[in-house]
Design a protein around this motif. Structure first.
Motif, mmCIF file in Angstrom:
data_model
loop_
_atom_site.group_PDB
_atom_site.id
_atom_site.type_symbol
_atom_site.label_atom_id
_atom_site.label_comp_id
_atom_site.label_asym_id
_atom_site.label_seq_id
_atom_site.Cartn_x
_atom_site.Cartn_y
_atom_site.Cartn_z
ATOM 1 N N MET A 51 2.401 -8.004 -5.133
ATOM 2 C CA MET A 51 3.640 -8.078 -5.920
ATOM 3 C C MET A 51 3.766 -6.783 -6.720
ATOM 4 O O MET A 51 2.999 -5.853 -6.524
ATOM 5 N N GLY A 52 4.695 -6.758 -7.647
ATOM 6 C CA GLY A 52 4.784 -5.638 -8.581
ATOM 7 C C GLY A 52 5.203 -4.337 -7.915
ATOM 8 O O GLY A 52 6.044 -4.321 -7.011
ATOM 9 N N ALA A 53 4.560 -3.233 -8.370
ATOM 10 C CA ALA A 53 4.984 -1.889 -7.956
ATOM 11 C C ALA A 53 4.854 -1.679 -6.441
ATOM 12 O O ALA A 53 5.708 -1.035 -5.822
ATOM 13 N N GLY A 54 3.782 -2.247 -5.852
ATOM 14 C CA GLY A 54 3.568 -2.088 -4.402
ATOM 15 C C GLY A 54 4.701 -2.724 -3.602
ATOM 16 O O GLY A 54 5.234 -2.142 -2.660
ATOM 17 N N LEU A 55 5.103 -3.937 -4.034
ATOM 18 C CA LEU A 55 6.195 -4.649 -3.352
ATOM 19 C C LEU A 55 7.521 -3.912 -3.551
ATOM 20 O O LEU A 55 8.327 -3.789 -2.626
ATOM 21 N N LYS A 56 7.715 -3.377 -4.753
ATOM 22 C CA LYS A 56 8.977 -2.693 -5.070
ATOM 23 C C LYS A 56 9.165 -1.471 -4.159
ATOM 24 O O LYS A 56 10.254 -1.219 -3.635
ATOM 25 N N ARG A 57 8.070 -0.755 -3.957
ATOM 26 C CA ARG A 57 8.139 0.454 -3.126
ATOM 27 C C ARG A 57 8.495 0.091 -1.669
ATOM 28 O O ARG A 57 9.249 0.808 -1.014
ATOM 29 N N VAL A 58 7.958 -1.027 -1.199
ATOM 30 C CA VAL A 58 8.262 -1.492 0.163
ATOM 31 C C VAL A 58 9.709 -1.996 0.236
ATOM 32 O O VAL A 58 10.443 -1.708 1.185
ATOM 33 N N SER A 59 10.142 -2.736 -0.803
ATOM 34 C CA SER A 59 11.517 -3.258 -0.826
ATOM 35 C C SER A 59 12.543 -2.128 -0.794
ATOM 36 O O SER A 59 13.620 -2.278 -0.211
ATOM 37 N N GLU A 60 12.202 -1.003 -1.422
ATOM 38 C CA GLU A 60 13.147 0.125 -1.428
ATOM 39 C C GLU A 60 13.384 0.650 -0.009
ATOM 40 O O GLU A 60 14.496 1.036 0.345
ATOM 41 N N ILE A 61 12.322 0.649 0.811
ATOM 42 C CA ILE A 61 12.481 1.084 2.211
ATOM 43 C C ILE A 61 13.258 0.014 2.987
ATOM 44 O O ILE A 61 14.156 0.330 3.775
ATOM 45 N N LEU A 62 12.925 -1.246 2.731
ATOM 46 C CA LEU A 62 13.664 -2.334 3.409
ATOM 47 C C LEU A 62 15.152 -2.290 3.026
ATOM 48 O O LEU A 62 16.014 -2.539 3.867
ATOM 49 N N ASP A 63 15.448 -1.926 1.763
ATOM 50 C CA ASP A 63 16.855 -1.794 1.338
ATOM 51 C C ASP A 63 17.574 -0.712 2.150
ATOM 52 O O ASP A 63 18.729 -0.890 2.547
ATOM 53 N N LEU A 64 16.887 0.419 2.372
ATOM 54 C CA LEU A 64 17.503 1.498 3.164
ATOM 55 C C LEU A 64 17.796 1.006 4.583
ATOM 56 O O LEU A 64 18.832 1.324 5.169
ATOM 57 N N ILE A 65 16.863 0.212 5.125
ATOM 58 C CA ILE A 65 17.030 -0.334 6.481
ATOM 59 C C ILE A 65 18.192 -1.335 6.509
ATOM 60 O O ILE A 65 19.049 -1.294 7.395
ATOM 61 N N LEU A 95 13.021 8.417 7.202
ATOM 62 C CA LEU A 95 12.936 7.114 6.536
ATOM 63 C C LEU A 95 11.525 6.887 5.976
ATOM 64 O O LEU A 95 11.362 6.472 4.824
ATOM 65 N N ALA A 96 10.504 7.191 6.785
ATOM 66 C CA ALA A 96 9.111 7.024 6.335
ATOM 67 C C ALA A 96 8.844 7.924 5.121
ATOM 68 O O ALA A 96 8.138 7.530 4.189
ATOM 69 N N ARG A 97 9.419 9.109 5.121
ATOM 70 C CA ARG A 97 9.257 10.067 4.017
ATOM 71 C C ARG A 97 9.678 9.483 2.682
ATOM 72 O O ARG A 97 9.095 9.786 1.633
ATOM 73 N N ARG A 98 10.689 8.601 2.695
ATOM 74 C CA ARG A 98 11.188 8.022 1.449
ATOM 75 C C ARG A 98 10.151 7.122 0.781
ATOM 76 O O ARG A 98 10.181 6.910 -0.430
ATOM 77 N N GLY A 99 9.218 6.572 1.598
ATOM 78 C CA GLY A 99 8.173 5.707 1.032
ATOM 79 C C GLY A 99 6.976 6.506 0.549
ATOM 80 O O GLY A 99 6.388 6.229 -0.497
ATOM 81 N N SER A 100 6.607 7.523 1.321
ATOM 82 C CA SER A 100 5.478 8.385 0.993
ATOM 83 C C SER A 100 5.690 9.659 1.800
ATOM 84 O O SER A 100 5.897 9.579 3.022
#
Ligand code: PMV
Length: 321
Positions: free
Chosen positions: A64-78, A132-137
């Motif tokens: 949960m927390g920051a790790g999930l948020k970072r993943v959700s941001e990529i899912l939002d772009l998708i 797209l991958a660049r946006r996550g890391s």
């Protein structure tokens, strides 16, 4: 609506450290890396209209927390690209020991970008996936294409992406990862990139980066180990000089890291093909050729403070399985 992708982490020979744009992860300089075949991340993404929010499970544990948020941001772009709004479940496993200090964000966001976009019904090009991958890391952009990979810095979201300069079978390099510390890094790279400009050495490191990248690319294309070794070590040392002189200072080296680096320099002076590079952690990547890998692995195991060696050869592209 689900898809599974596998990807590999990568080791940078010319490093990425510091962004021109921290949100879009547009780097200050281009970088060059090799995918690591022995190490794999496998991620399944499924969009499920019944889910109230995104879910992330890493190696069997819900995050949960920051790790999930970072993943959700990529899912939002998708979701935005695919014009859907279902929440998703992302289930991911690394075959390499977690907590061994091996950065998993590159393979994690490469696999997430590929599995997520496929699950959403998108058929993205390699370039679009890398962006797209660049946006996550940032370094995840380099885990999309195969083998030896260059990430051109670019200046905006469209022109900052990675491409392959040679396939995995081009050169029989071996990465012997000397594990000296299993501790999770105190300062992650996202924060590290943000403070890079506080080091007075960063300007010089960035200004000279195109020259180092050109030399390293040529050494790889020519399979010239000696030319490769000196530029790779210089580039790693320059990044760590910036880290050590930023505010706050980042000090990743442990006594055993230094012992490995010293040994590698001595072995090379005695004619062995070996050089070192380090990322934002204490473990040392020792690069060598297939013909010498076994002998060097044995020598590394004899160094005090080295607790394990992971072995990786040039790896392929991120794939749907
Ligand atoms: O992709 P990030 O934000 O985890 O940054 C990676 C930084 C280094 O691993 C230290 C260097 C690199 O180019 O991979």
């Amino acid at each position: 609506m689900n898809a599974t992708a596998v990807s590999h982490p990568n080791i940078a020979f010319i490093k990425y450290w510091g962004n021109r744009d921290n949100t879009l992860r547009i780097p200050m300089n281009g970088s060059l890396s090799m995918n690591l075949d022995g190490l794999t991340t496998r991620t399944t993404v499924s969009f499920q209209p019944s889910l109230p929010f995104d879910e992330l499970i890493i190696n069997g544990h819900e995050v949960m927390g920051a790790g999930l948020k970072r993943v959700s941001e990529i899912l939002d772009l998708i979701r935005e690209k695919a014009n859907i709004d279902a929440r998703a479940e992302a289930v991911t496993e690394n075959n390499f020991p977690s907590g061994a200090g091996i950065a998993s964000s590159a393979s994690a966001f490469a696999a997430l970008a590929l599995a997520g976009s496929a699950a959403a019904g998108l058929n993205l090009s390699e370039r679009e996936l890398s962006r797209l991958a660049r946006r996550g890391s940032g370094s995840a952009s380099r885990s999309i294409p195969e083998g030896f990979v260059e990430w051109q810095a670019g200046t905006n979201d469209e022109d900052s992406f990675a491409f392959s300069i040679a396939p995995p079978n081009h050169w029989d390099l071996v990465d012997l990862i000397a594990i000296v510390s299993a501790a999770h890094k105190k300062t992650g790279s996202t924060e590290g990139h943000a403070i890079a400009p506080t080091s007075p050495l960063q300007t010089a490191r960035v200004a000279d980066a195109p020259r180092r990248l050109e030399k390293c690319r040529q050494a790889i294309l020519d399979k010239d180990f000696n030319a490769f070794a000196s530029i790779v070590e210089l580039d790693s040392d320059m990044m760590h000089a910036v880290m050590m002189t930023s505010t706050p200072a980042l000090q990743y080296w442990k006594p055993a890291s230094l012992a490995v680096m010293e040994a590698v320099r001595m072995w090379r002076a005695n004619g062995l093909p070996a050089c070192y590079t380090m990322d934002a952690g204490a473990n040392v990547h020792v690069l060598t050729l297939e013909s010498e890998a076994q002998g060097i692995e044995k020598k590394l195991r004899g160094i005090d403070g080295v607790t394990n060696i992971l072995v990786a050869r040039p790896g392929g592209m991120a794939k749907i399985v």
